[in-house]
Design an enzyme around this catalytic site. Sequence first.
Site, PDB file in Angstrom:
ATOM      1  CB  SER A 199      -3.976  -4.774   6.239  1.00  0.00           C
ATOM      2  OG  SER A 199      -3.550  -5.692   5.260  1.00  0.00           O
TER       3      SER A 199
ATOM      4  CD  GLU B  80      -7.898  -2.660   6.490  1.00  0.00           C
ATOM      5  OE1 GLU B  80      -8.583  -3.641   6.153  1.00  0.00           O
ATOM      6  OE2 GLU B  80      -6.872  -2.308   5.875  1.00  0.00           O
TER       7      GLU B  80
ATOM      8  NE  ARG C 219      -9.625  -2.590   2.640  1.00  0.00           N
ATOM      9  CZ  ARG C 219      -9.748  -2.916   1.356  1.00  0.00           C
ATOM     10  NH1 ARG C 219     -10.810  -2.518   0.672  1.00  0.00           N
ATOM     11  NH2 ARG C 219      -8.835  -3.639   0.751  1.00  0.00           N
TER      12      ARG C 219
END
Length: 341
Positions: free
Chosen positions: A238, A332, A160
């Site tokens: 998310s 995130e 990520r």
Amino acid sequence: MESLSNFTTLRVGGPAQKIVHAHNEDELIEFVKAADKSGEQVLILGGGSNLLISDSGFAGTVIRVESKGNALDYDACSGGMIEVSAGEDWDKFVALTIEKGFADLESLSGIPGTVGGAPIQNIGAYGHEVSETIARVIVFDRKKSEIVTFTNQMCNFSYRNSIFKEESGRYVILSVTFQLRKGELSLPISYAELAKHLSVNLGDKAPVAAVRKAVLELRGSKGMLIDTKDQQILSAGSFFINPILSKEIAEKLPADAPRWPQTDGKVKTSAAWLMEHAGVTKGDKLAGAQISSKHVLALTNSGNATANDIVELAKMARAKVFEKFGIKLQAEVQMIGVNLE
């Protein structure tokens, strides 16, 4: 002034001082140059699916990336080199590659957002990441005021993360080139939930179209698909990333906690598992914000949430996990004008 809530999947966010729409790469570069020359703050906005903007909005120029186009150049042996404009819808592009007989992106079906946003976050799902397929990324470097090409290795991809996220704001993504296989079978299925849904063993391959269908079904069951009328999809997907822990910290987790060993010796665990075992429950509400009734990782706007409501709910979930496990979850989503500290 137009409200930025109109441009985010969470449907929250205050007004923008100025919004411009870049329909091609030349317009995108010119808008960025003009804003930089005048000393204005700049917010590059794609699909708005990984974004939480404060209720006070953004005191600068918001540049919406709406450039379109892709080029198919392949042969049956070597696979395809496909250059795609940053403003293209990600899932529509994935669907197109499958329709044209390509493989490798099937596990990333249904992820909301644009192609330009994919390398920034190194989007991933069901055991695979977009960095596995990216050949190069063409950007406008605001610091040098020039167009630069990044090879895959230069992007510094990790879980990520990428150089585009690490040096946030410096690089404006213009296009992404993917190298894909021609073929009807997927990459090896490396995610247990997906393997079970497909009735195959871990490590097996499956028809690409079947994998896409299964991934969309799984994402839908978790409220992670955007284009439905379900109120639970007013989310940023998310909200937290799965923590990557030292081996020592991972060993202190309960025996049934998920553990995925990493190549550097660290261990990844599940943010959703931590939240659920720390007392965060599906359906939990705080003012207009709610933990999705389908998946704890999705923080949703139940209809009248403010950005502050979302932030406070995230803080509550984060505090419970830290109190129970001593692990601080990291967001995130990209946050503009708000933070969790």
